[in-house]
Design a protein around this motif. Structure first.
Motif, PDB file in Angstrom:
ATOM      1  N   UNK A  46      -1.118  14.835  16.931  1.00 32.03           N
ATOM      2  CA  UNK A  46      -0.746  13.428  17.098  1.00 32.03           C
ATOM      3  C   UNK A  46       0.269  13.027  16.031  1.00 32.03           C
ATOM      4  N   UNK A  47       1.419  12.518  16.469  1.00 19.51           N
ATOM      5  CA  UNK A  47       2.471  12.073  15.561  1.00 19.51           C
ATOM      6  C   UNK A  47       2.661  10.573  15.738  1.00 19.51           C
ATOM      7  N   UNK A  48       2.159   9.796  14.774  1.00 23.62           N
ATOM      8  CA  UNK A  48       2.286   8.346  14.831  1.00 23.62           C
ATOM      9  C   UNK A  48       3.700   7.928  14.441  1.00 23.62           C
ATOM     10  N   UNK A  49       4.158   6.825  15.013  1.00 23.86           N
ATOM     11  CA  UNK A  49       5.481   6.297  14.689  1.00 23.86           C
ATOM     12  C   UNK A  49       5.554   5.970  13.196  1.00 23.86           C
ATOM     13  N   UNK A  50       6.585   6.496  12.541  1.00 24.05           N
ATOM     14  CA  UNK A  50       6.767   6.237  11.115  1.00 24.05           C
ATOM     15  C   UNK A  50       5.963   7.129  10.212  1.00 24.05           C
ATOM     16  N   UNK A  51       5.151   8.026  10.783  1.00 20.89           N
ATOM     17  CA  UNK A  51       4.325   8.913   9.960  1.00 20.89           C
ATOM     18  C   UNK A  51       5.099  10.180   9.656  1.00 20.89           C
ATOM     19  N   UNK A  52       4.889  10.710   8.460  1.00 21.15           N
ATOM     20  CA  UNK A  52       5.639  11.876   8.046  1.00 21.15           C
ATOM     21  C   UNK A  52       5.178  13.167   8.678  1.00 21.15           C
ATOM     22  N   UNK A  53       3.876  13.363   8.846  1.00 16.34           N
ATOM     23  CA  UNK A  53       3.372  14.638   9.346  1.00 16.34           C
ATOM     24  C   UNK A  53       2.352  14.384  10.447  1.00 16.34           C
ATOM     25  N   UNK A  54       2.277  15.275  11.440  1.00 12.56           N
ATOM     26  CA  UNK A  54       1.327  15.099  12.541  1.00 12.56           C
ATOM     27  C   UNK A  54      -0.110  15.329  12.087  1.00 12.56           C
ATOM     28  N   UNK A  55      -1.033  14.788  12.860  1.00 14.74           N
ATOM     29  CA  UNK A  55      -2.464  14.932  12.598  1.00 14.74           C
ATOM     30  C   UNK A  55      -3.059  15.766  13.721  1.00 14.74           C
ATOM     31  N   UNK A  56      -3.819  16.796  13.365  1.00 12.59           N
ATOM     32  CA  UNK A  56      -4.481  17.644  14.360  1.00 12.59           C
ATOM     33  C   UNK A  56      -5.895  17.145  14.591  1.00 12.59           C
ATOM     34  N   UNK A  57      -6.246  16.949  15.876  1.00 13.51           N
ATOM     35  CA  UNK A  57      -7.600  16.531  16.241  1.00 13.51           C
ATOM     36  C   UNK A  57      -8.219  17.620  17.103  1.00 13.51           C
ATOM     37  N   UNK A  58      -9.536  17.745  17.037  1.00 12.36           N
ATOM     38  CA  UNK A  58     -10.224  18.799  17.784  1.00 12.36           C
ATOM     39  C   UNK A  58     -11.594  18.312  18.258  1.00 12.36           C
TER      40      UNK A  58
END
Length: 400
Positions: free
Chosen positions: A322-334
Motif C-alpha cells: 500500500x502506497x499512500x499519497x505523499x508517503x515515502x515508502x509503501x506499507x506491506x500488509x498480510x
C-alpha cells in the motif's frame, strides 16, 4: 485662548459601514464618516488624516468646516475639500465627510476630528477618537491545494490531511468542509465538524485563508468525496472534490481446489494432481500468495502426484503493498488462512502377528493350545479386516 479637553464620550467619529466603528468598507464603495458631538455650541470642526505609513497625525488639518448662524456650511479656503471627498454640515453637532471609492491604498488610514466649542471669546478644543479604515475585499475562489493527487490514497485507520486555500481577501474567510454524498445535489452533503482548523497568511494588504481537514479514514469511506467552501462576505465559493481511495490489507484468503473450499480440510487421493487458487479482498489486490506446509515455506500452489508425506497443516498468506499519497515508502500488509490436507491411500500388505511376533507362511500350534492372531496394515482411512480359516470367517481384527 484655547483650552484642550480630551474625551471619548462627548466627541466621536464613526463610519456608516460595518466592522469596528463602522469603518470596514468594500473596495470601490464610499465611506461616510460622521463626527458628532453632544454639544450645541460647536464653533469649528477640523478633520485630520494620518496615512497608514505615518507615525503621527499631521499638525495641519485636511478639512476645516463650520455651520454659521444662517445654517450655511462653510469651509476654510486654505483647507478645501479634496476631490475624492464630499463634506457637509448636518447640524450644529453633526458633520460628515464621505470618502469616494475607497481603494486599497487607503486601508489603514486613520481619521479624527477636532471640535472647537463654546464662545468666540472663550472656546475649548476636544478631539474625537481615531477611526481606522479597514478595506473589505471579497475572496473570488477557493481550492484544495494539497494533496494535488485525485483520488487521494489513504491507508485505512490512518489520518488523511487536506488543505484548502482561498484567494486573497479581507477579512479572514470562514472555511467549512463537507462529505460528498455522491448525488447531483449538494443539499444532502454532510458538514465535517471535527478535525478542522483555520489559519491565515498575509498577501500584500490582503489575507489568504487556509483551512485544514484531518480525517480519520475508515474502510467504508472508499470513494468518499471531500470538498471545502469558503466566504468572507456574502458569497460562498466551493472547491473541487477530492475522492478518497482507501487502502487496506487483505482479508483472510479464501482458497479452493477443484472448486471446493480447502478450509478447514481438503481431502485428496494419493497421487492426484490439483492446484490451489486463492482470493482475498484488499486494496490494492494481493500481489503474492505464499503457501507453507510440512515440506517448508514458499511452496508451489500446484501439487503433482501428492504423497502421504505431504498430508498435514498448511497456511496461505496473502500480501499486498500500500502506497499512500505523499508517503515515502509503501506499507506491506498480510493475512492468512489455515487448513489441512488429508491424503487418502489404499491399504498396504497386511501384517500378521502371533503373540507379538510377525509370522508368514505356516504357523504350527499344538492341539489344545490357543493363539491370538492380529492383523494390521497402514491406510487412510483406517481399514476393515476379515479372516478366512477352515472353520469359517470373521470380520474382527484379531482371530482367537
Amino acid at each position: 485662548m484655547f483650552l484642550y479637553h480630551f474625551t471619548a464620550t462627548s466627541f466621536t467619529i464613526s463610519g456608516n459601514s460595518t466592522g469596528t466603528d463602522g469603518a470596514s468598507v468594500s473596495q470601490g464603495d464610499n465611506l461616510q464618516m460622521i463626527c458628532f458631538s453632544s454639544r450645541n455650541d460647536i464653533l469649528l470642526v477640523d478633520w485630520y488624516n494620518k496615512p497608514r505609513d505615518n507615525n503621527y497625525f499631521p499638525t495641519s488639518p485636511t478639512v476645516v468646516m463650520k455651520l454659521d448662524a444662517n445654517g450655511t456650511c462653510l469651509f476654510h479656503p486654505s483647507y478645501l475639500v479634496p476631490t475624492n471627498m464630499n463634506c457637509g454640515c448636518v447640524s450644529i453637532s453633526n458633520y460628515t465627510c464621505t470618502l469616494i471609492s475607497v481603494e486599497t491604498d487607503m486601508k489603514g488610514d486613520m481619521w479624527r476630528c477636532k471640535f472647537a466649542y463654546g464662545t468666540q471669546a472663550s472656546s475649548t478644543l476636544a478631539y474625537t477618537n481615531e477611526l481606522t479604515i479597514d478595506l473589505t475585499v471579497g475572496i473570488t475562489s477557493t481550492l484544495i491545494s494539497s494533496p494535488i493527487d485525485n483520488p487521494v490514497s489513504v491507508i485505512v485507520n490512518t489520518e488523511g490531511t487536506f488543505q484548502c486555500q482561498t484567494s486573497p481577501g479581507n477579512p479572514v474567510a470562514s472555511v467549512v468542509w463537507y462529505k460528498d454524498n455522491k448525488t447531483t445535489s449538494t443539499a444532502d452533503d454532510i458538514q465535517i465538524t471535527s478535525g478542522t482548523s483555520t489559519s491565515s497568511t498575509p498577501d500584500g494588504d490582503l489575507i489568504v485563508t487556509h483551512g485544514t481537514l484531518t480525517l480519520q479514514v475508515q474502510r467504508d469511506d472508499q470513494d468518499l468525496g471531500v470538498y471545502c467552501r469558503a466566504r468572507n462576505m456574502e458569497q460562498w465559493f466551493t472547491s473541487g472534490t477530492k475522492m478518497i481511495n482507501v487502502l487496506y490489507g487483505p482479508d483472510p484468503p479464501v482458497c479452493k481446489a477443484n472448486n471446493v473450499n480447502v478450509s478447514p480440510s481438503l481431502i485428496v487421493i494419493i497421487g492426484s494432481m490439483f492446484s490451489i487458487s486463492c482470493t482475498a479482498d484488499s486494496n490494492p489486490l494481493p500481489t503474492t500468495y505464499l503457501l507453507s506446509g510440512p515440506d517448508g515455506i514458499n511452496l508451489p500452489l500446484s501439487f503433482t502426484g501428492i504423497t502421504r508425506t505431504q498430508a498435514g497443516s498448511y497456511t496461505v498468506e496473502a500480501r499486498n503493498s500500500m502506497s499512500a499519497t505523499g508517503s515515502g515508502s509503501p506499507v506491506t500488509a498480510r493475512n492468512l488462512t489455515s487448513f489441512t490436507i488429508d491424503v487418502l491411500y489404499l491399504p498396504w500388505m497386511p501384517t500378521i502377528r502371533v503373540d507379538g511376533s510377525t509370522v508368514k507362511g505356516m504357523v504350527n500350534i499344538i492341539e489344545g493350545n490357543s493363539k491370538v492372531f492380529n492383523c494390521s496394515t497402514d491406510s487412510n482411512p483406517a481399514s476393515s479386516y476379515s479372516w478366512t480359516y477352515p472353520r469359517g470367517s470373521t470380520a474382527n481384527r484379531a482371530l482367537q
